[in-house]
Design an enzyme around this catalytic site. Structure first.
Site, PDB file in Angstrom:
ATOM      1  N   CYS A   9       0.819  -1.220   0.000  1.00 42.84           N
ATOM      2  CA  CYS A   9       0.000   0.000   0.000  1.00 42.84           C
ATOM      3  C   CYS A   9       0.851   1.268   0.000  1.00 42.84           C
ATOM      4  CB  CYS A   9      -0.927   0.007   1.206  1.00 42.84           C
ATOM      5  SG  CYS A   9      -1.958  -1.452   1.306  1.00 42.84           S
ATOM      6  N   ASN A  22     -10.039  -0.033   1.324  1.00 43.51           N
ATOM      7  CA  ASN A  22      -8.596   0.072   1.128  1.00 43.51           C
ATOM      8  C   ASN A  22      -8.255  -0.335  -0.313  1.00 43.51           C
ATOM      9  OD1 ASN A  22      -5.823  -0.315   1.109  1.00 43.51           O
ATOM     10  ND2 ASN A  22      -5.763  -1.425   3.051  1.00 43.51           N
ATOM     11  N   HIS A  52      -2.846   7.135   3.665  1.00 46.14           N
ATOM     12  CA  HIS A  52      -3.353   5.884   3.109  1.00 46.14           C
ATOM     13  C   HIS A  52      -4.685   5.553   3.774  1.00 46.14           C
ATOM     14  CE1 HIS A  52      -3.810   1.929   1.673  1.00 46.14           C
ATOM     15  NE2 HIS A  52      -3.434   1.312   2.774  1.00 46.14           N
TER      16      HIS A  52
END
Ligand code: UT7
Length: 330
Positions: free
Chosen positions: A116, A286, A256
């Protein structure tokens, strides 16, 4: 310290597939509840790509918009970096497939795997090429079709992820605007915490790996959570320190988008008011390396970022990896 050449973000694009999967939909698929997902993560719904859509398809759509916003012709792109953990194939790189679809013949292309944190790693690498004079224009894309590698019977993971793509054009500018500093970190001892075990050379695909669902995401969520809470604030502060700034200089934070509680801990550590932080995980879940560029895109759409603002982008993910970048908005 004033850099001679800087890499500035001159265009941002995003694409998410139209199909929405809500928490209520998930209640019919696994033993979960809208209440659990909302309170533990902040996620309400996520986007899911259809069968025909691969990562490069969404990457191209986001890239086309970023190019248009930057007013840049495809022939002018020197470099394409695609940050992804869900490439179209293990090889060739998704970046090469994107290059072909865009017609960006001049560009050098590669993928980057940093979980990520991929987008932060991507802009950091691309900025080096621009700052040292090798290239003038780079396209950095974060794109994921995580729905294709999620085990839809595993409630620990399937409620968390979504599909999408975000892209930025980085362009050489003179002086002290654009990316002012980047800080990257890795700790491979945490590689076991978040992984797709099979499909590589360690565990090639077999009937057995498919039956045991080893081609899907396996995660120790709680350990990743603790790590994330620790690094989000720290990484932001380290990147700020590298360009002689502190938390009081932040005009806007683009974190994030994994879990609203992780974002809240960063907000607390950096002593930021909520209006200086973009949160859109409620809509998308996500999206791994696509989360930060899509969040940046939405903050711009909502006029939350102005010229001269100091933006901090910060992420964490599989690897383990983490990183932050300080950008003075052009
Ligand atoms: O971008 C990097 C990728 N990963 C992440 O960012 C993930 C970071 N981690 C997290 O966001 C959180 O750890 C989770 C949201 C994954 C889990 O939250 P948690 O507060 O750490 O919960 P937990 O793992 O300690 O699990 C608590 C309970 C467990 O039940 P028991 O063992 O206490 O009876 C789980 O089985 O919640 C259960 N659980 C669920 N219950 C309903 C786990 N998933 C679900 C679910 N619905 N979807």
């Amino acid at each position: 310290m004033m850099k001679k050449k800087c890499a500035a973000i001159t265009g941002v694009g995003a694409y998410v597939p139209p199909r929405i999967l809500t928490n209520k939909d998930l209640e019919k698929m696994v033993d979960t509840s809208d209440e659990w997902i909302t309170t533990r993560t902040g996620i309400k719904e996520r986007r899911i790509a259809d069968e025909e859509t691969a990562t490069s398809d969404m990457a191209v759509k986001a890239a086309e918009e970023a190019l248009q916003k930057a007013n840049l012709e495809v022939e002018e792109i020197d470099l394409i970096v695609v940050a992804t953990i869900t490439p179209d194939m293990l090889f060739p790189s998704t970046a090469c497939i994107v290059q072909d679809k865009l017609g960006a013949r001049k560009a050098a292309c590669f993928d980057l795997s940093a979980g990520c944190t991929g987008f932060i790693y991507g802009i950091s690498v691309a900025a080096q090429f621009i700052e040292n004079g090798t290239y003038q224009n780079a396209l950095v894309i974060g794109a994921e079709t995580l729905s294709k590698i999620v085990n839809w019977e595993d409630r620990n993971t399937c409620v968390l992820f979504g599909d999408g793509a975000g892209a930025v054009v980085l362009k050489e500018v003179a002086g002290d605007a654009g990316i002012l500093s980047t800080y990257l970190g890795s700790d491979g001892s945490g590689s076991v915490l978040l992984k797709q075990p099979a499909g590589g050379s360690r565990m090639p695909a077999s009937l057995d790996t498919v039956e045991q669902k080893l081609h899907s995401i396996h995660m120790n969520g709680n350990d990743v959570f603790k790590f994330a809470v620790k690094v989000m604030g720290e990484a932001s502060l380290t990147a700020l320190e590298k360009c002689g700034m502190g938390k009081e200089d932040i005009d806007f934070l683009v974190p994030h988008q994994a879990n609203s509680r992780i974002i809240q801990s960063a907000i607390k550590r950096l002593k930021l008011p909520e209006e200086k932080v973009v949160v859109n995980l409620n809509k998308y879940g996500n999206m791994s390396s696509a989360s930060i560029p899509v969040a940046l895109y939405e903050a711009l759409q909502d006029n939350k970022i102005s010229s001269g603002d100091i933006i901090v982008m910060v992420g964490f993910g599989a690897g383990l990896t983490w990183g932050a970048s300080v950008v003075k908005w052009l």
